[in-house]
Write a protein that holds these residues in place. Structure first.
Motif, PDB file in Angstrom:
ATOM      1  N   PHE A  34       6.575  -3.571  75.926  1.00 31.53           N
ATOM      2  CA  PHE A  34       7.955  -3.874  76.025  1.00 31.53           C
ATOM      3  C   PHE A  34       8.512  -4.865  74.940  1.00 31.53           C
ATOM      4  N   VAL A  35       7.681  -5.898  74.859  1.00 27.97           N
ATOM      5  CA  VAL A  35       8.088  -6.763  73.743  1.00 27.97           C
ATOM      6  C   VAL A  35       8.061  -6.380  72.549  1.00 27.97           C
ATOM      7  N   ALA A  37       8.631  -3.378  71.411  1.00 27.16           N
ATOM      8  CA  ALA A  37       9.916  -2.311  71.672  1.00 27.16           C
ATOM      9  C   ALA A  37      11.082  -3.008  71.442  1.00 27.16           C
ATOM     10  N   SER A  38      11.172  -3.992  72.100  1.00 21.90           N
ATOM     11  CA  SER A  38      12.506  -4.890  72.100  1.00 21.90           C
ATOM     12  C   SER A  38      12.720  -5.416  70.646  1.00 21.90           C
ATOM     13  N   PHE A  39      11.633  -5.728  70.108  1.00 20.66           N
ATOM     14  CA  PHE A  39      11.924  -6.502  68.741  1.00 20.66           C
ATOM     15  C   PHE A  39      12.070  -5.495  67.511  1.00 20.66           C
ATOM     16  N   THR A  40      11.560  -4.288  67.803  1.00 19.94           N
ATOM     17  CA  THR A  40      11.320  -3.073  66.772  1.00 19.94           C
ATOM     18  C   THR A  40      12.594  -2.033  67.024  1.00 19.94           C
ATOM     19  N   GLN A  41      13.298  -2.068  68.175  1.00 16.42           N
ATOM     20  CA  GLN A  41      14.212  -0.980  68.525  1.00 16.42           C
ATOM     21  C   GLN A  41      13.395   0.283  68.853  1.00 16.42           C
ATOM     22  N   TRP A  42      12.046   0.407  69.019  1.00 17.18           N
ATOM     23  CA  TRP A  42      11.225   1.613  69.189  1.00 17.18           C
ATOM     24  C   TRP A  42      11.401   2.020  70.295  1.00 17.18           C
ATOM     25  N   ILE A  44       9.962   3.512  73.852  1.00 13.81           N
ATOM     26  CA  ILE A  44       8.886   3.388  74.741  1.00 13.81           C
ATOM     27  C   ILE A  44       8.382   4.319  75.395  1.00 13.81           C
TER      28      ILE A  44
END
Length: 85
Positions: A34-35, A37-42, A44
């Motif tokens: 989750f962390v 994904a939040s930084f890279t906008q990928w 989940i």
């Protein structure tokens, strides 16, 4: 005095609980996902089936490797086992 099946059951429950408690690494990986994904906008993408399979596998490994020492301990006379150690 405990009987052989009681000792075997106690050891098997202990090995199962310890193998499932050892799963915090999975929680860390999920939180890390989750962390990241939040930084890279990928997006989940993981399935609940994969998580359940991981828990099932971990539990089965714990039972499998806990059975041999449990059986061995259940065959011993408790007094002799304590004297040996």
């Amino acid at each position: 005095m405990e009987q052989r099946p009681d000792i075997l059951l106690q050891f098997l429950i202990e090995s199962l609980v310890l193998s499932l408690i050892g799963e915090p690494g999975d929680y860390d990986r999920i939180a890390g996902t989750f962390v990241l994904a939040s930084f890279t906008q990928w997006p989940i993408l993981f399935s609940i089936e994969a998580i359940l399979l991981a828990f099932l596998f971990s539990g089965s490994v714990g039972v499998f490797f806990g059975f041999y020492p449990a059986r061995k301990a259940s065959l011993l006379n408790p007094i002799e086992a304590l004297h040996y150690e």
